[in-house]
Scaffold this motif. Structure first.
Motif, PDB file in Angstrom:
ATOM      1  N   ILE A 500       0.983  -1.214  -0.095  1.00  0.00           N
ATOM      2  CA  ILE A 500      -0.004  -0.152   0.182  1.00  0.00           C
ATOM      3  C   ILE A 500       0.883   1.304  -0.124  1.00  0.00           C
ATOM      4  O   ILE A 500       0.627   2.273  -0.619  1.00  0.00           O
ATOM      5  CB  ILE A 500      -0.915   0.038   1.210  1.00  0.00           C
ATOM      6  CG1 ILE A 500      -1.925  -1.219   1.181  1.00  0.00           C
ATOM      7  CG2 ILE A 500      -1.837   1.405   1.391  1.00  0.00           C
ATOM      8  CD1 ILE A 500      -2.774  -1.542   2.784  1.00  0.00           C
ATOM      9  N   PHE A 501       1.885   1.147   0.844  1.00  0.00           N
ATOM     10  CA  PHE A 501       2.650   2.414   0.874  1.00  0.00           C
ATOM     11  C   PHE A 501       3.450   2.547  -0.507  1.00  0.00           C
ATOM     12  O   PHE A 501       3.305   3.795  -0.806  1.00  0.00           O
ATOM     13  CB  PHE A 501       3.833   2.042   1.920  1.00  0.00           C
ATOM     14  CG  PHE A 501       5.000   3.041   2.057  1.00  0.00           C
ATOM     15  CD1 PHE A 501       4.861   4.275   3.233  1.00  0.00           C
ATOM     16  CD2 PHE A 501       6.133   3.279   1.511  1.00  0.00           C
ATOM     17  CE1 PHE A 501       5.501   5.079   3.209  1.00  0.00           C
ATOM     18  CE2 PHE A 501       7.245   4.108   1.568  1.00  0.00           C
ATOM     19  CZ  PHE A 501       6.662   5.188   2.796  1.00  0.00           C
ATOM     20  N   ALA A 507       6.503   7.193  -0.652  1.00  0.00           N
ATOM     21  CA  ALA A 507       7.684   7.325  -0.752  1.00  0.00           C
ATOM     22  C   ALA A 507       8.318   8.674  -1.537  1.00  0.00           C
ATOM     23  O   ALA A 507       9.514   9.125  -1.375  1.00  0.00           O
ATOM     24  CB  ALA A 507       8.687   6.234  -1.562  1.00  0.00           C
ATOM     25  N   SER A 508       7.394   9.361  -2.396  1.00  0.00           N
ATOM     26  CA  SER A 508       7.702  10.547  -2.633  1.00  0.00           C
ATOM     27  C   SER A 508       8.070  11.581  -1.724  1.00  0.00           C
ATOM     28  O   SER A 508       8.850  12.454  -2.013  1.00  0.00           O
ATOM     29  CB  SER A 508       6.538  11.230  -3.891  1.00  0.00           C
ATOM     30  OG  SER A 508       5.567  11.277  -2.885  1.00  0.00           O
ATOM     31  N   CYS A 509       7.347  11.417  -0.604  1.00  0.00           N
ATOM     32  CA  CYS A 509       7.862  12.342   0.554  1.00  0.00           C
ATOM     33  C   CYS A 509       8.576  11.708   1.742  1.00  0.00           C
ATOM     34  O   CYS A 509       9.596  12.143   2.245  1.00  0.00           O
ATOM     35  CB  CYS A 509       6.646  12.917   1.262  1.00  0.00           C
ATOM     36  SG  CYS A 509       5.616  14.083   0.168  1.00  0.00           S
ATOM     37  N   HIS A 510       8.532  10.460   1.917  1.00  0.00           N
ATOM     38  CA  HIS A 510       8.986   9.511   2.930  1.00  0.00           C
ATOM     39  C   HIS A 510       9.898   8.575   2.241  1.00  0.00           C
ATOM     40  O   HIS A 510       9.373   7.290   2.092  1.00  0.00           O
ATOM     41  CB  HIS A 510       8.037   9.091   3.892  1.00  0.00           C
ATOM     42  CG  HIS A 510       7.247  10.042   4.688  1.00  0.00           C
ATOM     43  ND1 HIS A 510       7.822  10.640   5.896  1.00  0.00           N
ATOM     44  CD2 HIS A 510       6.041  10.397   4.511  1.00  0.00           C
ATOM     45  CE1 HIS A 510       6.746  11.540   6.197  1.00  0.00           C
ATOM     46  NE2 HIS A 510       5.832  11.306   5.256  1.00  0.00           N
ATOM     47  N   THR A 516      12.405   9.845   4.764  1.00  0.00           N
ATOM     48  CA  THR A 516      12.012  11.342   4.878  1.00  0.00           C
ATOM     49  C   THR A 516      12.473  11.851   3.378  1.00  0.00           C
ATOM     50  O   THR A 516      12.855  11.015   2.506  1.00  0.00           O
ATOM     51  CB  THR A 516      12.660  11.863   6.047  1.00  0.00           C
ATOM     52  OG1 THR A 516      12.249  13.277   6.030  1.00  0.00           O
ATOM     53  CG2 THR A 516      14.204  11.607   6.066  1.00  0.00           C
ATOM     54  N   SER A 517      12.879  13.245   3.546  1.00  0.00           N
ATOM     55  CA  SER A 517      13.074  13.664   2.262  1.00  0.00           C
ATOM     56  C   SER A 517      13.690  15.139   2.513  1.00  0.00           C
ATOM     57  O   SER A 517      13.287  15.903   3.711  1.00  0.00           O
ATOM     58  CB  SER A 517      12.060  13.851   1.049  1.00  0.00           C
ATOM     59  OG  SER A 517      12.316  14.808   0.098  1.00  0.00           O
ATOM     60  N   PHE A 534       5.738  21.915   4.446  1.00  0.00           N
ATOM     61  CA  PHE A 534       6.378  21.177   5.736  1.00  0.00           C
ATOM     62  C   PHE A 534       7.471  20.218   5.145  1.00  0.00           C
ATOM     63  O   PHE A 534       7.349  19.616   4.260  1.00  0.00           O
ATOM     64  CB  PHE A 534       5.582  20.334   6.521  1.00  0.00           C
ATOM     65  CG  PHE A 534       4.251  21.208   7.026  1.00  0.00           C
ATOM     66  CD1 PHE A 534       4.807  21.654   8.397  1.00  0.00           C
ATOM     67  CD2 PHE A 534       3.267  21.623   6.615  1.00  0.00           C
ATOM     68  CE1 PHE A 534       3.711  22.562   9.173  1.00  0.00           C
ATOM     69  CE2 PHE A 534       2.215  22.334   7.370  1.00  0.00           C
ATOM     70  CZ  PHE A 534       2.830  22.880   8.530  1.00  0.00           C
ATOM     71  N   ASN A 535       8.403  20.056   5.947  1.00  0.00           N
ATOM     72  CA  ASN A 535       9.464  19.093   5.595  1.00  0.00           C
ATOM     73  C   ASN A 535       9.085  17.813   6.242  1.00  0.00           C
ATOM     74  O   ASN A 535       8.868  17.614   7.441  1.00  0.00           O
ATOM     75  CB  ASN A 535      10.769  19.489   6.142  1.00  0.00           C
ATOM     76  CG  ASN A 535      11.939  18.241   6.247  1.00  0.00           C
ATOM     77  OD1 ASN A 535      12.285  17.708   6.706  1.00  0.00           O
ATOM     78  ND2 ASN A 535      12.374  17.978   4.851  1.00  0.00           N
ATOM     79  N   PRO A 536       8.870  16.760   5.605  1.00  0.00           N
ATOM     80  CA  PRO A 536       8.354  15.473   6.282  1.00  0.00           C
ATOM     81  C   PRO A 536       9.276  14.859   7.305  1.00  0.00           C
ATOM     82  O   PRO A 536      10.349  14.588   6.841  1.00  0.00           O
ATOM     83  CB  PRO A 536       8.096  14.582   5.092  1.00  0.00           C
ATOM     84  CG  PRO A 536       8.933  14.945   3.926  1.00  0.00           C
ATOM     85  CD  PRO A 536       9.232  16.542   4.264  1.00  0.00           C
TER      86      PRO A 536
END
Length: 587
Positions: A500-501, A507-510, A516-517, A534-536
């Motif tokens: 699902i992730f 993963a585009s942000c995390h 993270t990113s 926001f920075n994730p």
């Protein structure tokens, strides 16, 4: 093991799995001990009042002090990282915790001699011990596995009888008088649980507006619960005025009626009151352990400013005296006339004569080596004197490098006027940039910003101190996931959640492996000032958080998806939310 006096130091060649037997001869000076970084964190006076046993965290050793001569007479290597110690009532035995080996140790004591006779595996990351008055059972609070382990001492043999899962990471423990219950306190936030001793069931869960609960006690009458803690006000701001007057961070000795605690609800604070540990111009950063004498005198360490405070419930204020660097553990003698204070960063014990109201002596545990850069940074991290008037240290918000779970309004996110959740610093070396905005590019820059901006230090921190703090922060590692520590991992659910992730492109942000990113994103969140970029935060060790998002808006991982529909108002089935939470909880 250490051989003392005229004997030379030799290295123990036995495996740590084999019992260590140390036969040590008496010495006349602590200087005869080998040079070592001890870091005392636990104290246990003997029942006859002749000896004081000291748990040394970093040396993994047990120091024995002859109280008649006020000298260290023996030191025994008993483990890797000793985090607590307690005397077994009615016996010549001690219990000690080896936090690195995840073991409870049973130790026979005979004067200056000490022998480990049993090592019992315990729930991971044990932190504190609490022994029943009859000496037949004890409980061990384990920090990262969030468990209370009940241990039997029948026939002087240790065995685990039950394990209680807790909804928070525990540290402090306290037996409640005549109630067959023990109180277990949150290591980070303001929660505490009351566990029924006969059944081992969690009976009551309470929460006070505070964090960093480090001291617990019961008044001699048995009517009042005494709690030493901090309180971060999310309505105050990180400005000089709010810090100076104790509006932003308070350090408190809170008195609660036990009957009101058990009743809960609107009755929780009925009959209670507080002693502030600090005043304008003289803060009392980071209260530590406490103990209470039979006449009602409370002695509490004020760890961040290297002081000890003492007084009675009806006193207008507490008297304060200077002691060694970072006093943590406090224990009273059996007659209540003397208090012993472990100065963790000085490797020493202060002796407080309560009748004379003065520190009468300081006992060195032995010579210490020169500190490396990271070790110097550790001293600074826990030093409230870095802040304006000594109200708070780095540890005050980032408890032991993690987070107190509270919200603070400062300018590090470039959005002053909007309080945000305090982020954990565990694993921070791998997750730059910093702050919710992601605009701080280096640890060194953030350290200077925090000390001069958030803590309102008058002068900029010296460059060598900034380098030391950064070196210490780079040593802070993440704990293993909660499901791994408890042995409850659901591999099938985790695999479904991983898919699902990937399918949802989380993963585009995390992005793995740090989840993270370095970039900042608009994911549909807004702060009180309208900031939407926001920075994730990293998702590693997310199972050890109790709230999520910048505003602590949700309390469970499943609600991140079902209630908040993160990111961007996405829709999830209950099954998908459960599996996705299982995957994230495994990181």
């Amino acid at each position: 093991m250490f051989r003392l006096g005229h004997l030379s130091l030799r290295r123990a060649t036995l495996s740590t799995a084999i019992l260590l037997i140390c036969t040590c001869s008496a010495i006349t000076s602590a200087a005869d001990f080998a040079t070592a970084l001890r870091r005392p964190v636990g104290l246990a006076p003997s029942t006859d009042g002749h000896w004081l046993y000291v748990a040394n965290r970093d040396a993994g050793s047990l120091s024995i002090i002859n109280l008649n001569s006020s000298q260290v007479v023996a030191e025994h290597k008993i483990g890797r990282q000793i985090t607590d110690i307690a005397a077994v009532c009615g016996s010549q035995q001690l219990l000690a915790i080896d936090g690195a080996a995840h073991e409870l140790l049973l130790i026979n004591i005979d004067g200056e001699q000490a022998q480990v006779v049993q090592r019992l595996s315990i729930s991971p990351y044990p932190a504190t011990i609490c022994i029943d008055p009859d000496g037949r059972s004890a409980t061990v609070a384990s920090l990262w596995s969030r468990r209370l382990t009940v241990v039997s001492l029948d026939d002087r043999v240790l065995s685990v009888t039950r394990v209680v899962d807790l909804p928070f990471a525990p540290r402090g423990q306290l037996l409640l008088p005549s109630r067959d219950r023990r109180l277990v306190a949150d290591a980070f936030g303001g929660k505490f649980a009351i566990v029924d001793s006969p059944s081992g069931k969690l009976a009551i869960l309470r929460e006070i507006p505070g964090h960093n609960i480090r001291g617990l006690g019961v008044s001699p009458s048995g009517e009042m619960l005494v709690v030493a803690h901090q309180m971060l006000n999310d309505l105050a701001h990180s400005v000089r005025n709010d810090i100076h007057w104790g509006l932003l961070m308070t350090n408190d000795l809170r008195w609660l009626k036990l009957d009101s605690v058990l009743t809960g609800g609107e009755h929780l604070y009925h009959g209670g009151h507080m002693h502030p540990l600090g005043e304008s111009g003289r803060g009392g950063g980071d209260p530590g352990s406490l103990d209470i004498a039979a006449d009602g005198t409370v002695v509490v360490a004020i760890s961040g400013v290297n002081e000890v405070a003492f007084g009675k419930e009806g006193d207008f204020s507490m008297q304060r005296l200077p002691v060694g660097r970072r006093p943590t553990a406090v224990k009273l003698s059996r007659d209540g006339a003397t208090a012993y204070i472990a100065n963790t960063f000085d490797d020493s014990i202060s002796v407080l004569d309560l009748g004379r109201r003065e520190i009468t002596s300081t006992i060195s545990l032995g010579p210490s080596p020169d500190l490396n850069l990271a070790q110097r940074g550790e001293l600074l991290f826990y030093d409230a004197r870095l802040s304006h008037d000594g109200w708070m240290s780095c540890h005050s918000c980032h408890t032991e490098g993690h987070s107190n779970g509270q919200m603070n309004d400062n300018f590090s996110d470039r959005s002053f006027g909007s309080a945000k959740r305090v982020l954990s610093l565990l694993g921070v070396k791998d997750t730059l940039p910093l702050a919710w905005s992601g605009q701080i590019k280096t640890l060194e820059e953030q350290i200077q910003n925090s000390v001069t901006g958030t803590m309102q230090r008058e002068d900029a921190l010296a460059s060598e101190d900034v380098a030391a703090l950064a070196a210490y922060l780079r040593t802070l590692e993440l704990p293993p996931p909660l499901d791994q520590l408890r042995g409850t991992r659901d591999h099938a659910a985790i695999e479904r959640g991983r898919l699902i992730f990937e399918r949802r492109d989380c993963a585009s942000c995390h992005a793995p492996p740090t989840y993270t990113s370095p970039a900042a994103y608009d994911v549909g969140l807004r702060d009180a000032q309208g900031l939407k970029i926001f920075n994730p935060p990293s998702l590693r060790a997310v199972s050890h958080l109790d709230s999520y998002f910048h505003d602590c808006g949700v309390n469970t991982l499943k609600d991140v998806f079902l209630q908040n529909r993160h990111p961007g108002n996405s829709l999830y089935s209950p099954e998908d939310a459960r599996d996705l939470a299982a995957f994230l909880g495994s990181l």
